[in-house]
Scaffold this active site. Structure first.
Site, PDB file in Angstrom:
ATOM      1  N   ILE A 199      -3.855   3.931   1.856  1.00 66.60           N
ATOM      2  CA  ILE A 199      -4.142   4.109   3.283  1.00 66.60           C
ATOM      3  C   ILE A 199      -5.181   5.215   3.500  1.00 66.60           C
ATOM      4  O   ILE A 199      -5.847   5.252   4.530  1.00 66.60           O
ATOM      5  CB  ILE A 199      -2.849   4.358   4.092  1.00 66.60           C
ATOM      6  CG1 ILE A 199      -3.088   4.064   5.579  1.00 66.60           C
ATOM      7  CG2 ILE A 199      -2.297   5.748   3.825  1.00 66.60           C
ATOM      8  CD1 ILE A 199      -1.841   3.958   6.399  1.00 66.60           C
ATOM      9  N   GLY A 231      -2.801   4.409  -3.717  1.00 57.75           N
ATOM     10  CA  GLY A 231      -2.875   3.225  -4.564  1.00 57.75           C
ATOM     11  C   GLY A 231      -2.048   3.264  -5.831  1.00 57.75           C
ATOM     12  O   GLY A 231      -1.867   2.242  -6.481  1.00 57.75           O
ATOM     13  N   TYR A 287       0.833  -1.203   0.000  1.00 54.29           N
ATOM     14  CA  TYR A 287       0.000   0.000   0.000  1.00 54.29           C
ATOM     15  C   TYR A 287       0.864   1.248   0.000  1.00 54.29           C
ATOM     16  O   TYR A 287       2.040   1.227   0.346  1.00 54.29           O
ATOM     17  CB  TYR A 287      -0.958   0.010   1.198  1.00 54.29           C
ATOM     18  CG  TYR A 287      -0.310   0.271   2.534  1.00 54.29           C
ATOM     19  CD1 TYR A 287      -0.247   1.558   3.057  1.00 54.29           C
ATOM     20  CD2 TYR A 287       0.231  -0.770   3.285  1.00 54.29           C
ATOM     21  CE1 TYR A 287       0.342   1.805   4.287  1.00 54.29           C
ATOM     22  CE2 TYR A 287       0.821  -0.541   4.509  1.00 54.29           C
ATOM     23  CZ  TYR A 287       0.880   0.753   5.010  1.00 54.29           C
ATOM     24  OH  TYR A 287       1.467   0.987   6.227  1.00 54.29           O
ATOM     25  N   CYS A 288       0.235   2.348  -0.425  1.00 58.29           N
ATOM     26  CA  CYS A 288       0.855   3.672  -0.380  1.00 58.29           C
ATOM     27  C   CYS A 288      -0.227   4.635   0.088  1.00 58.29           C
ATOM     28  O   CYS A 288      -1.162   4.241   0.790  1.00 58.29           O
ATOM     29  CB  CYS A 288       1.435   4.064  -1.743  1.00 58.29           C
ATOM     30  SG  CYS A 288       0.196   4.250  -3.036  1.00 58.29           S
ATOM     31  N   ARG A 289      -0.155   5.881  -0.307  1.00 58.95           N
ATOM     32  CA  ARG A 289      -1.147   6.868   0.124  1.00 58.95           C
ATOM     33  C   ARG A 289      -2.491   6.649  -0.562  1.00 58.95           C
ATOM     34  O   ARG A 289      -3.526   6.609   0.081  1.00 58.95           O
ATOM     35  CB  ARG A 289      -0.615   8.282  -0.147  1.00 58.95           C
ATOM     36  CG  ARG A 289      -1.513   9.379   0.375  1.00 58.95           C
ATOM     37  CD  ARG A 289      -0.844  10.748   0.242  1.00 58.95           C
ATOM     38  NE  ARG A 289      -1.848  11.785   0.372  1.00 58.95           N
ATOM     39  CZ  ARG A 289      -2.558  12.275  -0.644  1.00 58.95           C
ATOM     40  NH1 ARG A 289      -2.387  11.817  -1.866  1.00 58.95           N
ATOM     41  NH2 ARG A 289      -3.455  13.206  -0.437  1.00 58.95           N
TER      42      ARG A 289
END
Length: 103
Positions: A94, A69, A65-67
């Site tokens: 996230i 997607g 995951y990142c901020r």
């Protein structure tokens, strides 16, 4: 690589005894809060990301995951390119994650 919805990602990760959670955001973003148990490898640091990706166990299942997607989708493709078979991207990142986080 598979793009999973929040619900799919959480359910699959929870049931997976071979799961590793990867956070591919920057150090500053990671410090703002992260999913418990996540290993952070900043994708913006390209050379280090690839070096560390090559050291990962290719037989594990990586939940990335990142901020929002986007970066995690790129990270999944890079993981696949270095031999990791199972990489799952968290759609929405996230920002849309409803589960537990550590701040």
């Amino acid at each position: 690589m598979a793009d999973l919805t929040q619900q799919q990602w959480c359910e699959q990760c929870e049931k997976d005894d071979n799961a590793v959670i990867l956070d591919v955001r920057t150090d500053a973003e990671f410090e703002e809060g992260y999913i418990p148990g996540a290993i952070q490898i900043d994708i913006f640091n390209g050379a280090e990301f690839l070096q560390r990706a090559k050291q990962l166990d290719p037989h594990k299942n990586y939940y990335v995951y990142c901020r929002s997607g986007g970066r995690s989708g790129q990270a999944c493709m890079l993981l696949n390119s270095v031999g990791v078979k199972n990489a799952y991207n968290l759609k929405g990142g996230i920002m849309e994650y409803k589960g537990e986080t550590i701040n």
